[in-house]
Write a protein that holds these residues in place. Structure first.
Motif, PDB file in Angstrom:
ATOM      1  N   GLN A  27       0.816  -1.220   0.000  1.00 58.80           N
ATOM      2  CA  GLN A  27       0.000   0.000   0.000  1.00 58.80           C
ATOM      3  C   GLN A  27       0.846   1.265   0.000  1.00 58.80           C
ATOM      4  O   GLN A  27       0.494   2.259  -0.592  1.00 58.80           O
ATOM      5  CB  GLN A  27      -0.854   0.030   1.261  1.00 58.80           C
ATOM      6  CG  GLN A  27      -2.276  -0.429   1.030  1.00 58.80           C
ATOM      7  CD  GLN A  27      -2.988  -0.598   2.349  1.00 58.80           C
ATOM      8  OE1 GLN A  27      -2.630   0.036   3.349  1.00 58.80           O
ATOM      9  NE2 GLN A  27      -3.985  -1.457   2.358  1.00 58.80           N
ATOM     10  N   SER A  28       1.991   1.236   0.661  1.00 58.09           N
ATOM     11  CA  SER A  28       2.741   2.481   0.846  1.00 58.09           C
ATOM     12  C   SER A  28       4.105   2.529   0.167  1.00 58.09           C
ATOM     13  O   SER A  28       4.708   3.591   0.090  1.00 58.09           O
ATOM     14  CB  SER A  28       2.943   2.740   2.338  1.00 58.09           C
ATOM     15  OG  SER A  28       1.707   2.799   2.984  1.00 58.09           O
ATOM     16  N   PHE A  29       4.639   1.387  -0.270  1.00 55.67           N
ATOM     17  CA  PHE A  29       5.997   1.402  -0.840  1.00 55.67           C
ATOM     18  C   PHE A  29       6.018   0.686  -2.191  1.00 55.67           C
ATOM     19  O   PHE A  29       5.359  -0.341  -2.362  1.00 55.67           O
ATOM     20  CB  PHE A  29       6.982   0.694   0.099  1.00 55.67           C
ATOM     21  CG  PHE A  29       7.157   1.402   1.426  1.00 55.67           C
ATOM     22  CD1 PHE A  29       8.130   2.377   1.594  1.00 55.67           C
ATOM     23  CD2 PHE A  29       6.312   1.113   2.503  1.00 55.67           C
ATOM     24  CE1 PHE A  29       8.271   3.045   2.814  1.00 55.67           C
ATOM     25  CE2 PHE A  29       6.443   1.762   3.719  1.00 55.67           C
ATOM     26  CZ  PHE A  29       7.420   2.733   3.885  1.00 55.67           C
ATOM     27  N   TRP A  38      -1.362   1.471  10.100  1.00 57.74           N
ATOM     28  CA  TRP A  38      -2.306   2.144   9.184  1.00 57.74           C
ATOM     29  C   TRP A  38      -2.483   3.623   9.518  1.00 57.74           C
ATOM     30  O   TRP A  38      -2.964   4.387   8.708  1.00 57.74           O
ATOM     31  CB  TRP A  38      -3.656   1.417   9.150  1.00 57.74           C
ATOM     32  CG  TRP A  38      -4.218   1.123  10.529  1.00 57.74           C
ATOM     33  CD1 TRP A  38      -5.032   1.907  11.264  1.00 57.74           C
ATOM     34  CD2 TRP A  38      -3.934  -0.037  11.313  1.00 57.74           C
ATOM     35  NE1 TRP A  38      -5.292   1.323  12.464  1.00 57.74           N
ATOM     36  CE2 TRP A  38      -4.637   0.121  12.529  1.00 57.74           C
ATOM     37  CE3 TRP A  38      -3.155  -1.183  11.125  1.00 57.74           C
ATOM     38  CZ2 TRP A  38      -4.588  -0.820  13.562  1.00 57.74           C
ATOM     39  CZ3 TRP A  38      -3.120  -2.118  12.134  1.00 57.74           C
ATOM     40  CH2 TRP A  38      -3.831  -1.948  13.335  1.00 57.74           C
ATOM     41  N   LYS A  52       0.570   6.401   7.581  1.00 56.87           N
ATOM     42  CA  LYS A  52       0.720   6.599   6.132  1.00 56.87           C
ATOM     43  C   LYS A  52       1.414   7.920   5.789  1.00 56.87           C
ATOM     44  O   LYS A  52       2.019   8.058   4.735  1.00 56.87           O
ATOM     45  CB  LYS A  52      -0.645   6.519   5.459  1.00 56.87           C
ATOM     46  CG  LYS A  52      -1.103   5.061   5.388  1.00 56.87           C
ATOM     47  CD  LYS A  52      -2.195   4.873   4.384  1.00 56.87           C
ATOM     48  CE  LYS A  52      -2.623   3.422   4.371  1.00 56.87           C
ATOM     49  NZ  LYS A  52      -3.983   3.204   4.778  1.00 56.87           N
ATOM     50  N   ASP A  53       1.323   8.886   6.715  1.00 54.70           N
ATOM     51  CA  ASP A  53       1.988  10.170   6.454  1.00 54.70           C
ATOM     52  C   ASP A  53       3.363  10.235   7.077  1.00 54.70           C
ATOM     53  O   ASP A  53       4.034  11.257   7.037  1.00 54.70           O
ATOM     54  CB  ASP A  53       1.130  11.330   7.008  1.00 54.70           C
ATOM     55  CG  ASP A  53      -0.214  11.354   6.337  1.00 54.70           C
ATOM     56  OD1 ASP A  53      -0.254  10.958   5.149  1.00 54.70           O
ATOM     57  OD2 ASP A  53      -1.213  11.703   7.004  1.00 54.70           O
ATOM     58  N   LEU A  55       6.227   8.023   6.578  1.00 55.74           N
ATOM     59  CA  LEU A  55       6.793   6.845   5.913  1.00 55.74           C
ATOM     60  C   LEU A  55       8.082   6.342   6.562  1.00 55.74           C
ATOM     61  O   LEU A  55       8.393   5.158   6.517  1.00 55.74           O
ATOM     62  CB  LEU A  55       7.023   7.123   4.432  1.00 55.74           C
ATOM     63  CG  LEU A  55       5.739   7.196   3.589  1.00 55.74           C
ATOM     64  CD1 LEU A  55       6.050   7.391   2.110  1.00 55.74           C
ATOM     65  CD2 LEU A  55       4.863   5.963   3.779  1.00 55.74           C
ATOM     66  N   LEU A  71       6.914   4.249   9.383  1.00 54.49           N
ATOM     67  CA  LEU A  71       6.225   3.084   8.819  1.00 54.49           C
ATOM     68  C   LEU A  71       7.246   2.063   8.291  1.00 54.49           C
ATOM     69  O   LEU A  71       7.107   0.855   8.488  1.00 54.49           O
ATOM     70  CB  LEU A  71       5.285   3.520   7.687  1.00 54.49           C
ATOM     71  CG  LEU A  71       4.427   2.415   7.079  1.00 54.49           C
ATOM     72  CD1 LEU A  71       3.527   1.764   8.130  1.00 54.49           C
ATOM     73  CD2 LEU A  71       3.558   2.942   5.928  1.00 54.49           C
ATOM     74  N   GLU A  72       8.294   2.576   7.670  1.00 54.40           N
ATOM     75  CA  GLU A  72       9.315   1.667   7.121  1.00 54.40           C
ATOM     76  C   GLU A  72       9.972   0.851   8.234  1.00 54.40           C
ATOM     77  O   GLU A  72      10.210  -0.343   8.096  1.00 54.40           O
ATOM     78  CB  GLU A  72      10.370   2.465   6.348  1.00 54.40           C
ATOM     79  CG  GLU A  72      11.401   1.566   5.681  1.00 54.40           C
ATOM     80  CD  GLU A  72      12.220   2.272   4.608  1.00 54.40           C
ATOM     81  OE1 GLU A  72      12.195   3.523   4.574  1.00 54.40           O
ATOM     82  OE2 GLU A  72      12.881   1.574   3.825  1.00 54.40           O
TER      83      GLU A  72
END
Ligand code: MSP
Length: 515
Positions: free
Chosen positions: A377-379, A441, A444-445, A447, A450-451
């Motif tokens: 979804q994000s990468f 979730w 998402k802003d 990253l 999130l990584e």
């Protein structure tokens, strides 16, 4: 220079082809197969043996009932065993059959050597015999009811026999056996078996063992006294050595896996532990041969109500039914994880389904699909390890991964297979919990953060997949494909940079929930 690869020789009992195999036999074979896979993962040179024990009165009678020659009968039955192992996706290196000509040569060589050493002598056997267990018993070991003798465990009626027989001098080795049991750590597992054997057999004094029969013909005849056929247990136990060509011209495998080998493990159910812990060590000792490293005795599987499985109760759990319904790997997973090593257990299909859903579908499988979905979804590229961005939760997870590896290896090395796999599932639970704590979730802003979270999850998933790979040969390939890796390497657990250049791929659901 490369270090010499260590060897690991692991065996199941060779099963009687007098009936169909049930879940208990699948349990033993699964344990051996999982240990074989585990050692292969650790780069051992592994030889895994199973087979069929094809001689004896019971087989002769069974063939007669079916109007077949004993050889025709065992050919059909052994082919069925092989089909079951194929269906169960259990690959072995050698399938022993006691009707194999080389095996007979080995057994006769051994017999000849023992005669020469005068450890085997001729006499008259007078006593009780169990056809179903192919076992000699003394009146004190048997149950006596209404003027008849019965087997203490199976309760089958015993026959009284008086016949010429050759005997092996067991009594000569009694003291040696007792002291060896105590000296050698890990020789017999679990250790409490030694106490039981001591109380039930050694305290009464070991009697010399009758090692030939004259009242039937389906066995290996003695070369110079053909009316005698060799007793099935002497015949059967030596399959462990005939499979390695012991005493034959090309004995490379014997030298490699036994004489100069590193680890030799026999896995047996508890009802035949006595043959492996008393007779077998004495037979080896009488030939001045090396002893196995470990004789691992496991408990018995009973039906859902705790009753012994038997044809007359019609409660035998058929492995073919289970595998066809649920797949080979989940069944092998259940057997490896849900039965405490050394203890008896009841088999209950409801429980099987609960374990499957909670451990595999909702836990491990869900962790994989959630992780891959969030990455996708994000990468578009890989998610990398970034040491200076690690926070408290990640530190905990990384510690857990390393700790789990240590405990898992320790449990597996001590044959506590159920505990080892539970560690893997606990780690998976921790990772699912980590997702609930870090709420990826909502990131998402962010990253960068999130990584870190997703990379941590990948490292955890990799460790779990390594642990589970000993039972999930095929599923592991599916996971590796999704993780964009090609092989399992335990040394890579803790190599946090493993995923720095790996772009993961979405795949299908690892385990569908059973409704
Ligand atoms: N032929 C002998 C073994 C000779 S080994 C040199 C024999 N065969 S058997 O067909 O009766 O298989 C016995 C083995 O099957 C047990 O030791 C055990 O491993 C497995 N099981 C049979 N019934 C079982 C259960 N109910 N539960 C678990 N395992 C059991 O004995």
């Amino acid at each position: 220079m490369n270090k010499k690869q260590k060897t690991f020789f692991i065996t199941t009992p060779i099963y009687y082809p007098s009936g169909n195999l049930h879940i208990g036999h699948l349990y033993t074979t699964t344990l051996a197969w999982v240990f074989a896979n585990y050692k292969k993962n650790l780069n051992y040179d592994v030889k895994f043996l199973t087979g069929a024990d094809e001689h004896g009165l019971k087989i002769q009678q069974k063939a007669q009932e079916m109007n077949l020659s004993p050889q025709e009968y065992v050919d059909i039955q052994s082919a069925k065993f092989k089909e079951l192992w194929k269906l169960a996706k259990i690959n072995y290196d050698y399938f022993s059959r006691t009707t194999n000509a080389n095996h007979a040569k080995v057994v006769l060589n051994v017999f000849q050597q023992l005669l020469k050493k005068e450890i085997i002598y001729k006499g008259i056997y007078k006593g009780l015999y169990s056809v179903s267990a192919e076992e000699f018993l003394t009146p004190t070991q048997a149950k006596f009811k209404d003027g008849k003798y019965f087997h203490p465990v199976s309760e089958d009626q015993l026959i009284e026999v008086e016949e010429e027989s050759y005997f092996l001098k067991m009594s000569k080795f009694q003291d040696w056996l007792l002291s060896s049991w105590k000296e050698k750590e890990n020789w017999i597992y679990p250790q409490q078996i030694i106490k039981e054997l001591e109380n039930n057999f050694l305290e009464k004094g070991l009697e010399d063992l009758s090692v030939t029969r004259v009242s039937f013909t389906w066995g290996i005849p003695l070369a110079n006294d053909k009316k005698h056929v060799i007793y099935v247990w002497l015949d059967a136990l030596f399959n462990y050595l005939s499979a390695l060509n012991f005493s034959l011209d090309d004995d490379q495998d014997y030298l490699k896996y036994w004489k100069n080998g590193d680890e030799i493990v026999h896995i047996v159910g508890k009802e035949i532990t006595r043959f492996h812990c008393i007779y077998w060590p004495i037979m080896l000792k009488s030939l001045d041969l090396k002893q196995p490293t470990t004789i691992l005795s496991h408990g018995l599987i009973r039906d859902a109500n705790g009753r012994k499985m038997s044809k007359s109760l019609n409660n035998v759990v058929d492995p073919i039914y289970l595998i066809n319904k649920y797949g080979a790997e989940p069944v092998k997973y259940y057997l490896s994880t849900q039965i405490i090593m050394g203890q008896d257990a009841n088999f209950d299909e409801e429980h099987f389904i609960n374990v499957y859903n909670s451990n595999l579908a909702n836990n491990y499988g869900n962790l994989l699909s959630r992780t891959i979905a969030m990455i996708k979804q994000s990468f578009t590229g890989s998610v990398k390890y970034c040491e200076n961005k690690i926070e408290k939760y990640e530190k905990e997870i990384f510690n857990s991964i390393l700790q789990t590896k240590e405990i898992y290896l320790d449990e597996m090395n001590n044959f506590k297979i159920d505990k080892a796999f539970k560690e893997a599932i606990n780690l998976s639970k921790k990772l699912n919990n980590y997702i609930d704590l870090t709420l990826p979730w909502t990131l998402k802003d962010n990253l960068e953060r999130l990584e870190v979270v997703l990379n941590t999850l990948l490292n955890g998933l990799y460790a779990i997949t390594c642990f589970m790979s000993c039972v999930f040969k095929e599923k592991t390939q599916e996971v590796l494909k999704q993780l964009n890796l090609t092989t399992i390497n335990f040394d890579d657990i803790g190599n946090w940079n493993l995923f720095n250049d790996k772009i993961v791929e979405k795949g299908s659901l690892l385990f569908e929930r059973i409704k």
